[in-house]
Design an enzyme around this catalytic site. Structure first.
Site, short mmCIF file in Angstrom:
data_model
loop_
_atom_site.label_atom_id
_atom_site.label_comp_id
_atom_site.label_asym_id
_atom_site.label_seq_id
_atom_site.Cartn_x
_atom_site.Cartn_y
_atom_site.Cartn_z
N ARG A 39 0.83 -1.20 0.00
CA ARG A 39 0.00 0.00 0.00
C ARG A 39 0.86 1.26 0.00
NH1 ARG A 39 -5.24 -1.12 3.68
NH2 ARG A 39 -3.95 -2.68 4.72
N LYS A 46 7.39 -1.69 7.06
CA LYS A 46 6.75 -2.82 6.37
C LYS A 46 7.56 -3.36 5.21
CE LYS A 46 1.92 -2.05 7.50
NZ LYS A 46 0.58 -1.81 6.97
N LEU A 66 -6.13 -2.68 -2.87
CA LEU A 66 -7.16 -3.60 -3.38
C LEU A 66 -8.47 -2.89 -3.65
CD1 LEU A 66 -6.61 -6.70 -1.02
CD2 LEU A 66 -6.09 -6.58 -3.46
N ALA A 86 -2.67 -10.71 -1.31
CA ALA A 86 -3.22 -9.65 -0.45
C ALA A 86 -4.67 -9.93 -0.08
CB ALA A 86 -3.12 -8.29 -1.16
N LYS A 164 -12.88 -15.33 2.28
CA LYS A 164 -11.97 -16.21 1.53
C LYS A 164 -12.75 -17.09 0.55
CE LYS A 164 -8.21 -15.95 1.80
NZ LYS A 164 -7.37 -14.94 1.10
N PRO A 187 -4.13 -22.82 2.45
CA PRO A 187 -3.32 -23.19 3.62
C PRO A 187 -4.14 -23.23 4.91
CG PRO A 187 -2.40 -21.27 2.46
CD PRO A 187 -3.80 -21.48 1.94
N LEU A 189 -3.50 -23.07 9.32
CA LEU A 189 -2.92 -22.00 10.14
C LEU A 189 -1.41 -21.96 9.86
CD1 LEU A 189 -3.59 -19.99 12.58
CD2 LEU A 189 -2.35 -21.68 13.94
N VAL A 190 -0.97 -20.81 9.36
CA VAL A 190 0.43 -20.71 8.91
C VAL A 190 1.30 -20.20 10.06
CG1 VAL A 190 1.95 -19.68 7.19
CG2 VAL A 190 -0.42 -20.23 6.58
N SER A 203 -1.13 -14.82 11.69
CA SER A 203 -1.25 -16.07 12.45
C SER A 203 -0.15 -16.36 13.48
CB SER A 203 -1.37 -17.24 11.46
OG SER A 203 -0.49 -17.03 10.38
P1 NAP Z 1 -0.77 -10.41 6.31
O1 NAP Z 1 0.61 -10.47 6.83
O2 NAP Z 1 -1.76 -9.57 7.02
O3 NAP Z 1 -0.72 -10.00 4.79
C1 NAP Z 1 -1.84 -9.49 4.12
C2 NAP Z 1 -1.38 -8.47 3.12
O4 NAP Z 1 -2.53 -7.93 2.46
C3 NAP Z 1 -0.63 -7.30 3.75
O5 NAP Z 1 0.52 -7.05 2.99
C4 NAP Z 1 -1.61 -6.16 3.65
O6 NAP Z 1 -0.98 -4.91 3.47
C5 NAP Z 1 -2.36 -6.53 2.39
N1 NAP Z 1 -3.62 -5.80 2.33
C6 NAP Z 1 -4.63 -5.80 3.24
N2 NAP Z 1 -5.58 -4.95 2.84
C7 NAP Z 1 -5.16 -4.41 1.66
C8 NAP Z 1 -5.70 -3.47 0.75
N3 NAP Z 1 -6.87 -2.87 0.95
N4 NAP Z 1 -4.98 -3.16 -0.36
C9 NAP Z 1 -3.78 -3.73 -0.59
N5 NAP Z 1 -3.21 -4.62 0.23
C10 NAP Z 1 -3.91 -4.95 1.34
O7 NAP Z 1 -1.42 -11.87 6.25
P2 NAP Z 1 -0.83 -13.26 5.73
O8 NAP Z 1 -0.99 -14.21 6.83
O9 NAP Z 1 0.49 -13.08 5.11
O10 NAP Z 1 -1.92 -13.63 4.62
C11 NAP Z 1 -1.62 -13.61 3.23
C12 NAP Z 1 -2.69 -14.37 2.49
O11 NAP Z 1 -2.73 -15.72 2.97
C13 NAP Z 1 -4.10 -13.82 2.70
O12 NAP Z 1 -4.81 -13.93 1.49
C14 NAP Z 1 -4.69 -14.75 3.75
O13 NAP Z 1 -6.09 -14.79 3.69
C15 NAP Z 1 -4.05 -16.06 3.35
N6 NAP Z 1 -3.98 -17.07 4.42
C16 NAP Z 1 -3.32 -16.81 5.59
C17 NAP Z 1 -3.25 -17.81 6.56
C18 NAP Z 1 -2.52 -17.61 7.86
O14 NAP Z 1 -2.62 -18.48 8.74
N7 NAP Z 1 -1.76 -16.53 8.02
C19 NAP Z 1 -3.86 -19.05 6.34
C20 NAP Z 1 -4.52 -19.27 5.14
C21 NAP Z 1 -4.56 -18.28 4.17
P3 NAP Z 1 -0.67 -3.96 4.71
O15 NAP Z 1 0.60 -4.49 5.29
O16 NAP Z 1 -0.55 -2.62 4.10
O17 NAP Z 1 -1.82 -4.08 5.67
#
Ligand code: NAP
Length: 355
Positions: A39, A46, A66, A86, A164, A187, A189-190, A203
């Site tokens: 962003r 970040k 987004l 994202a 999701k 995935p 819980l990561v 997570s």
């Molecule tokens: P994360 O660290 O919160 O990463 C999410 C990213 O999305 C961040 O870079 C965030 O940017 C960005 N984002 C959020 N709102 C946005 C917007 N309006 N415009 C542009 N970017 C935006 O979470 P993560 O755990 O890495 O998750 C990444 C993906 O994996 C997601 O799709 C999540 O649903 C999926 N996932 C995660 C897990 C888990 O256990 N962590 C499990 C299954 C699937 P900012 O830094 O600017 O907020």
């Protein structure tokens, strides 16, 4: 069928995020050019870890949101493949429709509109979730596979799982019209090493809470855990294997909160990690004060183990899951390396304020 070659450019959305950072690290190691959307590219807190990666001279950070129509048109230009990671990763929000569901669904629409308008993209990998697969209205004995969809989540009961499932369905609808291969990854819980403080908002938070005394007792939850490095590898394999198609559950095995605590306590005996399990009635009392938890959620999840079939990820993507103990301990070590946790401040119920 076109395949990705070292030197090709890959777009990664949400590049500052926990999982995307690992994907970018592995793409750079593989010799690819990477363009990552964030962003705010000037937000050092970040992005500085990304600029420190080996091969970061092949990394470009560009701004995209987004929720802003058209923001992804320029970033996709000149790329051969897209990883769409994202999303709004939070269990609840003041306005869950606007802040969670719309971000995921409209964001996915915007990314695909940009892909459709661009020339030359042959592969799109979308980071979905087991939240889009597991329907917790189903009996606990049910074994979920890639044919299953979460059909019971609503914006009131489970906005993140709904976001999701809807975003992944949107990706599959677009895939039918597009001239490119789409792969979705689901995935569990990561967990695994974090690069920055911001990553514990996602997570890994559960392990940070266990290590810093937030839980006096371990709630009786069970999670299907997977290492972030294995999740990142699954993204690379999905990009690189032209035969990879459809959805893929990316999950190692089920682990209880108590087992997570036991693994952490054995390695970090001076930390205030809970020894005993919390009685379920106490969790219902906690939910009265914690907006992220509802009684309905607790009723469907406490003491419930969801069974997942990860066979496809091993066969189609060649994933060999690393042991959960290693994942947990490497996560804790990364907290210390990132200055998020001192191994010396270990008085139960008295975590340092900056932890
Ligand atoms: P994360 O660290 O919160 O990463 C999410 C990213 O999305 C961040 O870079 C965030 O940017 C960005 N984002 C959020 N709102 C946005 C917007 N309006 N415009 C542009 N970017 C935006 O979470 P993560 O755990 O890495 O998750 C990444 C993906 O994996 C997601 O799709 C999540 O649903 C999926 N996932 C995660 C897990 C888990 O256990 N962590 C499990 C299954 C699937 P900012 O830094 O600017 O907020």
């Amino acid at each position: 069928m076109s395949t990705l070659q070292p030197g090709d450019r890959v777009l990664v959305t949400g590049g500052s995020g926990y999982i995307a950072s690992h994907i970018i690290e592995q793409l750079l190691r593989g010799g690819f050019e990477v363009r990552a959307t964030v962003r705010n590219p000037d937000d050092d807190a970040k992005t500085s870890h990304l600029r420190a990666f080996e091969g970061a001279d092949r990394l470009e950070l560009v701004a995209a949101d987004l929720m802003k129509k058209g923001d992804f048109h320029e970033p996709v230009a000149g790329c051969k493949a897209v990883v769409h990671a994202a999303s709004s990763v939070r269990l609840n929000a003041k306005d869950p429709q606007r802040d969670i569901v719309d971000v995921a669904v409209e964001g996915t629409r915007n990314v695909f509109e940009a892909i459709d308008a661009a020339q030359g993209i042959h592969t799109v990998v979308v980071t979905s979730s087991i939240a889009a697969v597991i329907d917790d209205a189903k009996d606990p004995s049910y074994r979920f596979d890639e044919d299953d969809w979460n059909e019971s989540a609503t914006v009131h009961t489970a906005p993140y799982p709904l976001s999701k499932a809807m975003a992944e369905r949107m990706a599959w609808t677009r895939a039918e019209q597009g001239d490119y291969r789409v792969v979705t990854l689901n995935p569990g819980l990561v967990l695994g090493p974090v690069f920055t403080k911001g990553h514990i908002r996602s997570s890994p938070n559960v392990l940070h809470d266990l290590l810093s005394g937030k839980f006096p007792l371990a709630p009786r939850f069970r999670f299907s855990v997977v290492d972030v490095r294995d999740v990142a590898k699954a993204h690379l394999e999905a990009l690189l294997r032209p035969g990879a198609q459809g959805r893929h559950i990316i999950s190692n095995r089920n682990v209880s909160m108590r087992e997570l605590a036991d693994i952490l306590r054995a390695e970090h005996p001076s930390r205030p990690v809970p020894r005993f399990q919390m009685p379920n009635f106490a969790m219902y009392a906690v939910a009265l004060f914690d907006k992220r938890l509802s009684w309905d959620f607790l009723r469907r999840n406490l003491d419930v183990e969801r069974r997942l079939d990860n066979t496809k990820s091993k066969q189609a993507l060649g994933i060999e899951y690393r042991p959960v103990d290693q994942t947990i301990l490497d996560t804790a070590r990364s907290f210390v390396d990132a200055g998020l946790l001192s191994l010396l401040s270990a008085v139960r119920g008295w975590p340092r304020s900056w932890e």
